[in-house]
Design a protein around this motif. Sequence first.
Motif, PDB file in Angstrom:
ATOM      1  N   GLY A   1       0.813  -1.222   0.000  1.00 35.30           N
ATOM      2  CA  GLY A   1       0.000   0.000   0.000  1.00 35.30           C
ATOM      3  C   GLY A   1       0.843   1.268   0.000  1.00 35.30           C
ATOM      4  O   GLY A   1       0.303   2.359   0.018  1.00 35.30           O
TER       5      GLY A   1
ATOM      6  N   ARG B   1      -3.103   2.641   2.851  1.00 31.87           N
ATOM      7  CA  ARG B   1      -3.860   1.516   3.350  1.00 31.87           C
ATOM      8  C   ARG B   1      -4.079   0.564   2.194  1.00 31.87           C
ATOM      9  O   ARG B   1      -4.347   0.984   1.095  1.00 31.87           O
ATOM     10  N   GLU B   2      -3.989  -0.710   2.500  1.00 31.28           N
ATOM     11  CA  GLU B   2      -4.233  -1.651   1.426  1.00 31.28           C
ATOM     12  C   GLU B   2      -5.721  -1.803   1.215  1.00 31.28           C
ATOM     13  O   GLU B   2      -6.508  -1.665   2.136  1.00 31.28           O
ATOM     14  N   ARG B   3      -6.068  -2.098   0.009  1.00 32.59           N
ATOM     15  CA  ARG B   3      -7.463  -2.314  -0.292  1.00 32.59           C
ATOM     16  C   ARG B   3      -7.954  -3.570   0.408  1.00 32.59           C
ATOM     17  O   ARG B   3      -7.279  -4.578   0.460  1.00 32.59           O
TER      18      ARG B   3
END
Lengths: 254, 293, 278, 367, 376
Positions: free
Chosen positions: B282, B287-289
């Motif tokens: 990310g 933030r990662e999905r």
Amino acid sequence: MTMLIAEDLCARYGGVQVLHGVDLAIAEGEIVALLGANGAGKTTLLRALSRQVASSGAITLAGTRIDGLSTARVARLGLGHVPEGRGTFTELTVEENLRLGALARPRNLRARTTSDLELIAETFPVLHEMRARQAGALSGGQAQMLAVARALLARPRLLLVDEPSLGLAPLTTLELFNRFQSLRDAWSLTILLAEQNARLSLRIADRAIVLSRGRVALEGPATELQDHDALRAAYLGDAHSPAATSSPEGALDD
Amino acid sequence: MTEFFQILLDGLTTGTVYAALALALSVVFQGTGMLNFAQGELAVVAAFIAYTVLLGGIPPWLAILIAVAASAVIGALLHVVVVRWVDTRNEGVLMAMGVALLLGISALASIIWGTDPRSFPSPFGSGIIQFAGLRLTYQQAGGALLVIVAMALTALLFQKTPIGLRLRAVAQNAPSAALLGLSAPVWLALGWAVAGAVGAVAGVVAAPTLGLSPQMMNFPLLMALSAATLGGLTSRVGAVVGGLLIGVVTAFAGRYIPFLGGDLNIVVAFVLIVIVLLIKPGGLFGRERMVRA
Amino acid sequence: MMTLDSDATVRTHEMTTLAPALTISDVGIGFRGVRALDDVSFDIPRGGTSAVIGPNGAGKTTLFNCISGIYRHEGEIALAGRPMRDMPAQARAVAGIARTFQTPTLLPDLNVFENVLLGAHGGMRAGMWAAALRIGRASREERAVRLDAWELMGPLGLQPLALAPVSSLAHADRRRVEIARALLSRPQLLLLDEPAAGLSADEADELLGFIAEFGAHSDMTSLLVEHDVGLVMRVARFVAVLDAGRLLASGDPATVSADPLVIAAYLGADAPADGELP
Amino acid sequence: MTPPVPYPLERPWFRTPRGLGTLALLLIGVCVPFLVSDYDLFNATRVLAIALGVAGLNLLVGFSGQISVGHGAILGIGGYTTMLMMLNLDAPWPVALAGSVAVGLLVGVVIGIPALKLGGLNLGLFTIAIAAVFPLLMNRFSDFTGGTVGLALPTSPFTAQAGLTSAQLGYLFALASLAGTLGLLRNITTGRFGRAYAAVRTNRILAMANGVRVPQLKLIAFVVSAAVASLAGGILVLVLTVATPDSYLLTFSLILLMATTVGGNRSWIGAIVGAAIVVYLPDFASDVLPGQASGQFAQLIFAVLLGVCLIFAPGGLAGWSSTLARRIGGLTVRRAPATAGGARSAPVRTEPRPESPPALTRKEANR
Amino acid sequence: ATEPDEGAADDSPIVIGASWPQSGPLAAAAAGLHGFQAYIEATNAEGGIDGRQIELVTADDGYDPARLADNQRSFVEKDGAIAVVNFGGIAVPGRPYLNDKKVAQIALAGQTPLSDVENFPYTRAFWPDVAWEGELHAQWLKENAPDAVVGFIGFNNDLSESHIAGLEAGGVTPAQVATVPPGTADLSAQVSQFQAAGVNTVIINIGAPTIGAVTAYMDEIGYEPTLLLAGNMADFVTVVDPAGAEAVRDAYAFHWGKDPADPKNEEDEATQAFVAAMTEHGYEKDIRQALAFNGYGLGAALVEALKAAPELTADGLLEAWDSMEDTANPYLQDGMTLDAGFGGRLIFQVQLTQFDGTSWQPQGELIDLRELGIVE
Ligand SMILES: Nc1ncnc2c1ncn2[C@@H]1O[C@H](COP(=O)(O)OP(=O)(O)OP(=O)(O)O)[C@@H](O)[C@H]1O
Ligand SMILES: Nc1ncnc2c1ncn2[C@@H]1O[C@H](COP(=O)(O)OP(=O)(O)OP(=O)(O)O)[C@@H](O)[C@H]1O
Ligand SMILES: [Mg+2]
Ligand SMILES: [Mg+2]
């Protein structure tokens, strides 16, 4: 007052007509169950009412014509919709999802936001526990609770709910349905409830409408419908009913 | 040692331009879900507007404000006139639209203002601040300040205000937002307006150093895209930190790895990005999905 | 009732061992501090239908994700006695685990028929070269798989929808497409995440009846996650109850539904013994 | 038991309307060199070579769902490899092209492996970096690459023979390479692997749960795509007879991506359409616009037309035109638009749903 | 032609193609084409070459070799051009085709490869070769600042390589070299590095926007080395306007052409004629552009060659080009002439100038590169 009137509502997807002249009237404060077999057009009807599907025919929400308005406009006029597939904002936190719901409420109810949030926390304690988490991480049932909670927090006048029991544990379902009933009085909420669990929805509904192949096949007070043979045969899965072996659709059509 | 710190400082100030542009990219991304290749050109247009206004004898600070406001309007118009009609769920189409906008706006700016670089007076005046054997021009210091202010304001807007929350919601899931009364065309246009405003900051910060021309932002755009990736497209702080970091890394690489020189030093930045992404997909602050079954 | 058309659909697994269909031992998993599963162990008997029930967020779907290899987890899971710790998800699929998803998950770019056909992927042998050059073997295999899928779609009522884009399906139809996809791989273990949700009671019974019959023909064990407790009590021979990531109870349906812990956590105090909702 | 509904017959591809259309197109393609001037053939051959590159990108972007903003550089790698092999090793051009395919495969592996981990926009940015660095490297290592002025072949490598001019030979060779490659690409994107790629690009978890080896397929897509692009780059330099760093600027990569999208990134005909657009449109726009700012105006028109295509045919011109053709022909539409689902698209379906509800049909069918 | 062709009095137009960047990374170069067009159009208005009009076909190549190749083919195969005019850089890979087709190629640029008349007998270039400028800088430094610590700023390409090679051939090795890709404008880190290394003389051979941005920056931070700017870049539009006159004050450059924006040329007749022609033919936007004057000068040289050509073909044109001697050109500084010489180039004279804050002032005599031994 009549909260919702739909007259001669027709909807089609491309070349296929799904709703064929549906007429519908829901009084203020009523809970109406919308029943129908798989593919009957329940979801389509709800989507047509909240202007997500193009349709012909007149729709009046609390005296205002809303056919021709956008989904967002209709929502601002007080129509809430818990969609099929939940539609949570997966990349926002649970709390943000709820706040978005609360932000959508009419001005005069802003002051009540805090107490309503408390009510929601009480109904769905798990949402409160998980408020800081991304909504996308929720389990199916938790997401369903979030979708319902978010729609309720917008304090709609008319709430369209598409299969709220989907994925909810029996106790939670029960609690939710009871809550619907209590909110109908406390918030003067009108509810149109599309539900496969006919037994349960008929328990809290005042009235029921049965869709069949995009037409209103049957309509009447919930208590009456509970006893209706044809309905039992088709939707309560009563295997012993004689109607089950003959054509249930035929029975509903007349 | 002084040279080391001076180059660090130079890298940071070079990075402010990247940071500003990366911030704008990140704002569009958060506000509309699009990676906007045309962001650099929008910044150029903003700078030209500021330039035109400055020539009219308006004081610099007012000129900046006017450029910011005008760019916000242009951003919103761009959405209403063009982007709105694109199929926004299709990433490829969105990206291609960014390229079309890049080519189109760049041509338009060249037609209107010509292709020759012009001198754009620093709105902060000219002069240098000296300390501990190091120096900073007013423009560099003022630019950095402007970028920080822009970052703080957008952070406030997106994270702390209901408007920001709604912007994010519409960008993420427009059909659901519509059910909450949020009309996507309106809110997405607002998102573009905010990005346009931030982009204007990038333009104003860049123009005095780079010389005002339609090509001014071509290279910074590339670096800003990298910066946003490094810091995380979903994070505004990330975009800014990424921009500064890339400025510093390229400056040091150019100085201390002589073989790389002033052109291949960007390779170091790219390598850094790949390493960071392999460890943290990310980006540094992103933030990662969330995908789960 | 639905029936199977021919013996072509029957596939017998060699009974290598008499091990349980699935052994779950000490499985645990956490997400940023939340223990979604904690030290869960139980065996699923071979053949027929078993079920996992529990309140929302108990970890049922997470358990499915662990079994199908989507999450890395603590502990061990064995398929018919064969430990799967180091098997990636796709290898588990090839080894005979098929699943559906709680929210019906279909590929929007493909039509119904192609969505069903995806289920055959793991079992197909012809490789990329064969496909690229259209070697006879590849074409024959593809044709056979299509025929097989077509027949499977008959009893599920999907044939008339075969060429429809999946975006046009009603919720229950999506569910059926998913199930057809899972069945097409002739799994040894079929994981169904709330297959009856959104179906009327009648439709649910019919669907599960069909799956049971299919399973009987092909030595397939089905494992359900389901909130329709009545349905579970009717079809399951073994039930495990999860609550907050822990195993609360397990055993045959009657024992489990009488367990006071289960009643308190899940069924509700006034639940009748048959699990039917009041 | 009632007889099962008959399995919808599938005709061999060359007997479907689409197959017939393809054959007709191929026939026309073969006739072209005998109908137009060598100058027109030069551009037509450029289109074919670029179409090959776009097709490679289609496999990657359209089918495997990975974005590459760096394919221009891969064409460049192919081009330089061909050039260097011909100039320094005296390799005949077919050998040089084979060499560039090999190098393309290698490049595909080298970029493809980190790409597995990156994915999505990150991958796009990673590949942008490659596109940005490639011309710098070509400038830098000038002893080897000729620097800014690049490398040039003394004459066209296609020596006139058998009564064909060099332009005709070049064209026919490019056409054959394109047709062959498209055939292979089509075969791996239909059937088993077509479905697998659909899963890989839209839902990784679903793909894995169905036994699809996601990393393997992604990597294969990258490698094949790079090899095809590299071949395209090789053919392109044979046509142009030059390779310079300025041919492979980031813009070129962006334009290729644009060609993919405008043509339709899951359509092989679309690759040709897209390539034709990016080759002919700028020329065309500057031809119709004489005057001072014509270059900029032409670029503006180019951008506007591309934008219009993206808005009105988001699934690509190829798909859009065939949908249009079918609509006009009064035939039922076979597929939903590429992005079916959601409120905005108007889904269309093949067959009208049978009047009776499915439950009933089922019961009757089984009774 | 001095004598009209024998046989029929041919009054068909003479076709010249011009493929030039008008968009893309070098869009700013379009001004050069405009100057060229202005001269050709003015010539046509005066009756053309022996009664034959020049038909100038222009096409944008966006500085993309593929489009250049396309344009060249179109000029040759469709329009029947006898000569093709190019800006530079990518003209080099365009050589084989035109030489193969025996069509004259005339480039404006100074790239060294364009001097290779032996292998490419149909290619000519106008500006002096950049390598010569390097040597010139070296000789000047040795004479005037033997202890200079030299820094060089240039593009990351063969232009810098040629320039540095020229410097080294003249015995000067830069202590610091900063080469950057075209378009880079923020060189603050490189400048700090120069300062730290004690560089006191900076040679800049890089175009806009870098040259303006870097001189402005050095001025702003109070770093004042001796500046030596490339002759074809040290004009008002490219450096003085963007950097500000103060920043460029005292900078040196070896010029050969005139800058229409330099106040000292206001009274100059040739410059006035240039401005008049530009205005007359609709290019008044570019009247301040030195590059436009360059293109105008190239047009004049080409027209001279055509007028002197024994026959109006590529070969005739090149023969006349290679025979130019003491030919006046409106764009050259006073006292300079075009003389064919090494590598098919025409300009071998330069003038050292220094910027006094308003104008580039000549320093010393005209310099002839052949006399200095830089060119044979
Ligand atoms: N986007 C669409 N395009 C074409 N047909 C559609 C589309 N959406 C729904 N339909 C069709 O319309 C009919 C009604 O669907 P709808 O989703 O309203 O049913 P439903 O009553 O909600 O069923 P369920 O209980 O399964 O959710 C179905 O036959 C369905 O296939
Ligand atoms: N990927 C994830 N990231 C973070 N939390 C997760 C993740 N997956 C599951 N969880 C959390 O683990 C818990 C169990 O989730 P799970 O989906 O397994 O519940 P469930 O038993 O299937 O519930 P339901 O009946 O509502 O579907 C939940 O609290 C959920 O938020
Ligand atoms: Mg529904
Ligand atoms: Mg679950």
